[in-house]
Write an enzyme that holds these catalytic residues in place. Structure first.
Site, PDB file in Angstrom:
ATOM      1  N   MET A  22       0.850  -1.202   0.000  1.00 63.06           N
ATOM      2  CA  MET A  22       0.000   0.000   0.000  1.00 63.06           C
ATOM      3  C   MET A  22       0.876   1.239   0.000  1.00 63.06           C
ATOM      4  SD  MET A  22      -3.287  -0.829   2.429  1.00 63.06           S
ATOM      5  CE  MET A  22      -2.413  -1.558   3.781  1.00 63.06           C
ATOM      6  N   ALA A  23       0.711   2.032  -1.070  1.00 60.62           N
ATOM      7  CA  ALA A  23       1.475   3.277  -1.195  1.00 60.62           C
ATOM      8  C   ALA A  23       1.169   4.192  -0.015  1.00 60.62           C
ATOM      9  CB  ALA A  23       1.105   3.967  -2.508  1.00 60.62           C
ATOM     10  N   GLN A  75       7.482  -4.572  -4.398  1.00 58.01           N
ATOM     11  CA  GLN A  75       6.572  -4.433  -5.539  1.00 58.01           C
ATOM     12  C   GLN A  75       7.061  -3.348  -6.494  1.00 58.01           C
ATOM     13  OE1 GLN A  75       2.603  -2.603  -5.754  1.00 58.01           O
ATOM     14  NE2 GLN A  75       1.831  -4.662  -6.207  1.00 58.01           N
ATOM     15  N   CYS A 106      -3.257  -1.650  -9.963  1.00 57.64           N
ATOM     16  CA  CYS A 106      -3.559  -0.279  -9.529  1.00 57.64           C
ATOM     17  C   CYS A 106      -4.433   0.429 -10.565  1.00 57.64           C
ATOM     18  CB  CYS A 106      -2.270   0.498  -9.289  1.00 57.64           C
ATOM     19  SG  CYS A 106      -2.617   2.163  -8.705  1.00 57.64           S
ATOM     20  N   ASN A 204      -7.498 -11.478  -2.114  1.00 58.76           N
ATOM     21  CA  ASN A 204      -7.410 -10.125  -1.552  1.00 58.76           C
ATOM     22  C   ASN A 204      -8.725  -9.382  -1.777  1.00 58.76           C
ATOM     23  OD1 ASN A 204      -6.214  -7.064  -2.762  1.00 58.76           O
ATOM     24  ND2 ASN A 204      -6.127  -7.574  -0.601  1.00 58.76           N
ATOM     25  N   GLY A 228      -5.274  -5.549   3.383  1.00 56.02           N
ATOM     26  CA  GLY A 228      -4.854  -4.183   3.094  1.00 56.02           C
ATOM     27  C   GLY A 228      -5.422  -3.195   4.081  1.00 56.02           C
ATOM     28  N   ARG A 229      -6.540  -2.556   3.697  1.00 60.94           N
ATOM     29  CA  ARG A 229      -7.056  -1.425   4.467  1.00 60.94           C
ATOM     30  C   ARG A 229      -7.311  -1.730   5.936  1.00 60.94           C
ATOM     31  NH1 ARG A 229     -11.766  -0.394   0.428  1.00 60.94           N
ATOM     32  NH2 ARG A 229     -11.440  -2.648   0.334  1.00 60.94           N
TER      33      ARG A 229
END
Ligand SMILES: Cc1cc2nc3c(=O)[nH]c(=O)nc-3n(C[C@H](O)[C@H](O)[C@H](O)COP(=O)(O)O)c2cc1C
Length: 323
Positions: A22-23, A75, A106, A204, A228-229
């Site tokens: 995650m950026a 990544q 993305c 995911n 992720g989040r």
């Protein structure tokens, strides 16, 4: 119970719970924290292959990893097979990660406009070329992360090509690029990919607690779960989910003190790795304090502060007060 050991390439992980790339989130300090709570593999934020080759490489990826940051995946994002290969060779030589992952999911316009991220999924031949180029040139296993396409047959075609090109694993986010983050993750869509391939497939999308983790593993039949989040500001989620999958029981903890303690540790790790000035601390503080008692007032105070050190002091005292 449902906690399997995932093997990617030659690396056998201690389980199958992965932290998503995650950026602006999965910096070294955050990954180390998730790892302490049981993330079995963590990924860096996406690194632009072109930028890595153009800029002074050492400063560009300062603080990318450390000896205790293992196992980890790097990544890369890009669309030119040769540049991705050069960037990956540099990363391999410099950091020896367990995995190099290519971002093919993305949907952000600033990425797709350059033909990268999810835009690659419209060019199956290019996808094949990229993965083949990397698997032919690297000693490191290569994985990729995709989204679903509008038609299942198209998704399966891409997935088969990725496997044929030599990828060691595939992560599938169960949304299309057009959906961005709307709607919910398509479990049958992920399952269809899993049924089609022999390499490990990682599910995911929308894993946010014990139940959704169990459901996603069961219904997709996947080899691993990528979170992720739900981990943003809440690295403890790995311990919760891991414990539940292993024992069938839920961990009871005090959310308030746990989150604040974690934020305090996070700040210490950022300091230790000299990363405090390179992140937006306000944003991170917001995630860690979201929903906690008194957090609104503290956020208002943070908004008036410019200096990273002053924000740290304020949050440290907030953490201590609330303990
Ligand atoms: C802030 C943010 C940054 C992200 N950056 C990346 C990235 O760098 N590379 C990538 O493949 N996906 C990225 N994603 C997508 C996540 O890895 C993941 O696929 C998505 O959030 C769905 O999983 P979740 O429901 O568990 O959050 C990002 C998502 C968020 C919210």
């Amino acid at each position: 119970m449902k906690l399997k050991k995932l093997k990617i390439g030659k690396t056998e992980l201690s389980g199958n719970l992965l932290l998503a790339p995650m950026a602006d989130v999965t910096n070294l300090a955050f990954r180390l924290l998730c790892r302490r709570y049981g993330a079995d593999l963590t990924y860096t934020e996406m690194i632009n292959a072109d930028a890595l080759l153009n800029e002074s490489r050492k400063s560009f990826i300062k603080g990318l990893s450390s000896p205790d940051d293992r196992p980890f995946g790097v990544q890369l994002v890009g669309s030119c097979p040769e540049k991705l290969k050069q960037a990956a060779l540099f990363i391999e030589e410099e950091y020896r990660p367990e995995i190099i992952d290519i971002n093919m999911g993305c949907p952000a316009r600033c990425i797709t406009v350059a033909g990268c991220g999810s835009a690659l999924l419209n060019s199956p031949e290019l996808v094949y070329m990229i993965i083949s180029e990397l698997t032919d040139s690297l000693n490191t296993p290569v994985s990729t992360k995709i989204r679903l396409l509008g038609r299942e047959e198209k998704t399966l075609e891409i997935a088969r090509l990725i496997e044929k090109a030599g990828a060691s694993a595939l992560t599938v986010h169960g949304r299309t690029a057009t959906q961005m983050y709307s709607g919910s993750s398509n479990i049958p869509g992920i399952r269809a990919v899993k049924s089609e391939l022999s390499i490990p497939v990682i599910a995911n999308g929308d894993v946010r607690d014990e139940e959704s983790a169990e459901r996603t593993l069961e219904l997709t039949d996947c080899d691993g779960l990528m979170i992720g989040r739900a981990a943003m500001g809440n690295p403890f989620i790995f311990k919760r989910i891991g414990h539940y999958l292993e024992t069938g029981e839920k961990l009871e903890t005090d959310k308030q003190s746990r989150r604040l303690e974690d934020f305090d540790t996070y700040i210490s790790l950022l300091e230790e790795h000299d990363l405090l000035s390179s992140i937006n601390l306000r944003m991170h503080a917001h995630w860690f304090t979201k929903g906690l008692r008194g957090s609104r007032q503290v956020r208002e105070k943070i908004n008036g502060l410019e200096d990273g050190r002053a924000i740290t002091e304020l949050l440290r005292s907030f953490c201590q007060e609330k303990h």
